[in-house]
Design an enzyme around this catalytic site. Structure first.
Site, PDB file in Angstrom:
ATOM      1  N   VAL A  92       0.911  -1.152   0.000  1.00 46.55           N
ATOM      2  CA  VAL A  92       0.000   0.000   0.000  1.00 46.55           C
ATOM      3  C   VAL A  92       0.947   1.198   0.000  1.00 46.55           C
ATOM      4  O   VAL A  92       1.580   1.499   1.005  1.00 46.55           O
ATOM      5  CB  VAL A  92      -0.904   0.002   1.252  1.00 46.55           C
ATOM      6  CG1 VAL A  92      -1.719   1.279   1.287  1.00 46.55           C
ATOM      7  CG2 VAL A  92      -1.811  -1.212   1.257  1.00 46.55           C
ATOM      8  N   PRO A  93       1.102   1.862  -1.156  1.00 46.20           N
ATOM      9  CA  PRO A  93       2.244   2.777  -1.336  1.00 46.20           C
ATOM     10  C   PRO A  93       2.077   4.106  -0.605  1.00 46.20           C
ATOM     11  O   PRO A  93       1.845   5.144  -1.229  1.00 46.20           O
ATOM     12  CB  PRO A  93       2.304   2.964  -2.854  1.00 46.20           C
ATOM     13  CG  PRO A  93       0.915   2.715  -3.312  1.00 46.20           C
ATOM     14  CD  PRO A  93       0.263   1.771  -2.354  1.00 46.20           C
ATOM     15  N   CYS A  94       2.261   4.087   0.699  1.00 37.31           N
ATOM     16  CA  CYS A  94       2.133   5.333   1.469  1.00 37.31           C
ATOM     17  C   CYS A  94       3.311   6.264   1.180  1.00 37.31           C
ATOM     18  O   CYS A  94       3.267   7.436   1.539  1.00 37.31           O
ATOM     19  CB  CYS A  94       2.001   5.043   2.959  1.00 37.31           C
ATOM     20  SG  CYS A  94       3.330   4.074   3.638  1.00 37.31           S
ATOM     21  N   HIS A  95       4.351   5.733   0.518  1.00 42.78           N
ATOM     22  CA  HIS A  95       5.467   6.621   0.152  1.00 42.78           C
ATOM     23  C   HIS A  95       5.071   7.543  -1.002  1.00 42.78           C
ATOM     24  O   HIS A  95       5.804   8.468  -1.333  1.00 42.78           O
ATOM     25  CB  HIS A  95       6.705   5.786  -0.226  1.00 42.78           C
ATOM     26  CG  HIS A  95       6.497   4.858  -1.375  1.00 42.78           C
ATOM     27  ND1 HIS A  95       5.983   3.590  -1.225  1.00 42.78           N
ATOM     28  CD2 HIS A  95       6.705   5.014  -2.713  1.00 42.78           C
ATOM     29  CE1 HIS A  95       5.909   3.007  -2.411  1.00 42.78           C
ATOM     30  NE2 HIS A  95       6.325   3.837  -3.334  1.00 42.78           N
ATOM     31  N   ARG A  96       3.886   7.280  -1.616  1.00 41.43           N
ATOM     32  CA  ARG A  96       3.438   8.126  -2.731  1.00 41.43           C
ATOM     33  C   ARG A  96       2.547   9.274  -2.255  1.00 41.43           C
ATOM     34  O   ARG A  96       1.741   9.805  -3.016  1.00 41.43           O
ATOM     35  CB  ARG A  96       2.682   7.276  -3.762  1.00 41.43           C
ATOM     36  CG  ARG A  96       3.592   6.296  -4.486  1.00 41.43           C
ATOM     37  CD  ARG A  96       2.865   5.473  -5.513  1.00 41.43           C
ATOM     38  NE  ARG A  96       3.739   4.411  -6.027  1.00 41.43           N
ATOM     39  CZ  ARG A  96       3.303   3.313  -6.623  1.00 41.43           C
ATOM     40  NH1 ARG A  96       1.987   3.121  -6.793  1.00 41.43           N
ATOM     41  NH2 ARG A  96       4.143   2.404  -7.057  1.00 41.43           N
TER      42      ARG A  96
END
Lengths: 169, 268
Positions: free
Chosen positions: B176-180
């Protein structure tokens, strides 16, 4: 920070319990001296241990921990029985321990009856500690975990139990 | 107790109730245990430690997908393991671990399709957080959104702090790309695994970030509804609803996501 730390994932519960099943069943058999009760208590021990297994940090402490669950259940069952004033088919465990202590000391068969009675009259904690030490062969640290006390206290309980038995002879 | 004494105690044990008798009783107890376990049994999940360019990751995959990714360099594994063991029966599986390690290796070489694996958000506490993390999965590779934009997309335009907390407690980072998710001022903001790792991940996805950690000049604004991308200075971009806006690393990534160039500002 913790990048090099070894991650210890405890084994699955069934796998961890496999090597302990016989010991636990024997302990319960001795504590209850009743096969049907043993079946019940073995199942209850298994299920309680499974429910609480996630709280156990390391599989190293599994043996004394499961023994403590089994010991607590056996004690509760004995209390329950006493409260209901049922007659427990008795003497099995105490008889065995008595026989061992008695024969190792080179006593006569007559003295056995008194020794059995004395074993039954031992305070609960001392009796359980003696059983775990003399029959199950548990270390004092393991008995301490099972009885929720210090290792010194476990050692003292076994010592006091033996002292009482010797004094009564 | 000495080994000799232990052996003696075991000998005595055996003589008292022989193994056959004890085994018979255990066999008799088994069906009842099995029946009771059907109600109590926790789902099984595979777990393993995976080496990656970011550092070591503790990854857990349940029956419904990846349930947890834990950065081992930032915190000890004791607490997440205890939490996971309350939800799952954890099983170490070397084949699965090695396969996942290879897949993640592909991601770090630019193949972002690896992150499309199913994820299990049962460890997420609230419905709001589940919605936010679910929405994040729709952000394509090479694009970012802002905390504020994500909050607005969920229908709570003032909930950017709640979004920040949700990202901080994301149980499945990477997948779940929370770095985006970045700040509205264009800086990259914080990351549970450390800002350095966020920088590394965003650079790996095409953002040419410099030391000031600001989104670079070649980044373009994409609009998910109109499927058009513009320069940030374009009047059309300023008029666009921020709910559907995404920041793409460059025009190529925007085109890769199926968007066309704006005819007013002609971003390339």
């Amino acid at each position: 920070m913790a990048d090099t730390e070894k991650v210890r994932i405890p084994p699955p519960f069934e796998e961890a319990m496999k090597s302990l099943e016989r010991e636990i069943m024997r302990f319960i058999l001795r504590s209850t001296a009743d096969r049907e009760d043993s079946l019940d208590l073995f199942q209850e021990t298994w299920l309680r241990a499974y429910r609480a297994y996630p709280s156990l940090r390391s599989a190293d402490g599994l043996r004394p921990w499961v023994f403590s669950i089994a010991a607590n259940l056996c004690r509760n069952r004995a209390r329950d029985r006493a409260r209901r004033a049922r007659v427990i088919a008795g003497g099995g465990l105490e008889g065995d321990i008595a026989e061992r202590i008695h024969l190792s000391a080179g006593g006569s068969p007559d003295g056995m009856i008194g020794l059995k009675r004395d074993l039954q009259n031992l305070p609960g904690k001392q009796g359980r500690a003696l059983r775990m030490r003399k029959i199950e062969g548990l270390e004092y640290t393991e008995i301490a975990t099972a009885l929720d006390c210090s290792a010194e206290s476990a050692r003292a309980s076994v010592y006091q139990a033996m002292k009482k038995l010797k004094a009564s002879r | 107790m000495t080994p000799a004494k232990i052996t003696a105690a075991n000998e005595m044990n055996r003589s008292e109730f022989n193994d056959r008798e004890v085994d018979t009783l255990i066999r008799r107890a088994r069906p009842a245990i099995r029946r009771a376990m059907r109600r109590l049994k926790r789902p099984e999940a595979r777990v393993g430690v995976i080496a990656s360019p970011l550092g070591r990751l503790l990854v857990t995959e349940g029956p419904r997908g990846i349930a947890n990714v834990h950065f081992l360099w930032s915190k000890s594994a004791d607490r997440p393991l205890e939490m996971l063991r309350h939800r799952f029966d954890l099983i170490e599986n070397e084949n699965w671990r090695a396969a996942l390690e290879r897949e993640l290796g592909r991601y770090f070489h630019g193949d972002c399709s690896v992150l499309d694996r199913r994820v299990d958000l049962t460890l997420v506490e609230s419905e709001f957080q589940r919605r936010a993390l679910g929405h994040l999965r729709s952000i394509p590779n090479g694009a970012v959104t802002t905390y504020q934009g994500l909050a607005a997309a969920l229908g709570y335009p003032d909930a950017q702090r709640a979004i920040g907390n949700t990202m901080a407690s994301n149980p499945v980072p990477l997948f779940v790309p929370c770095h985006r998710v970045i700040r509205s001022d264009g800086t990259i903001g914080n990351y549970g695994g450390g800002v350095d790792r966020k920088l590394m991940l965003l650079r790996g996805e095409g953002f040419r970030l410099k030391r000031d950690l600001k989104v670079p000049a070649e980044a373009v604004l994409g609009h998910r509804k109109t499927r058009i991308y513009c320069r940030p200075q374009c009047s059309a971009a300023r008029r666009a609803n921020p709910v559907n806006a995404l920041i793409f690393a460059d025009p190529a990534h925007a085109r890769g996501a199926g968007l066309r160039a704006c005819k007013l500002c002609n971003p390339g």
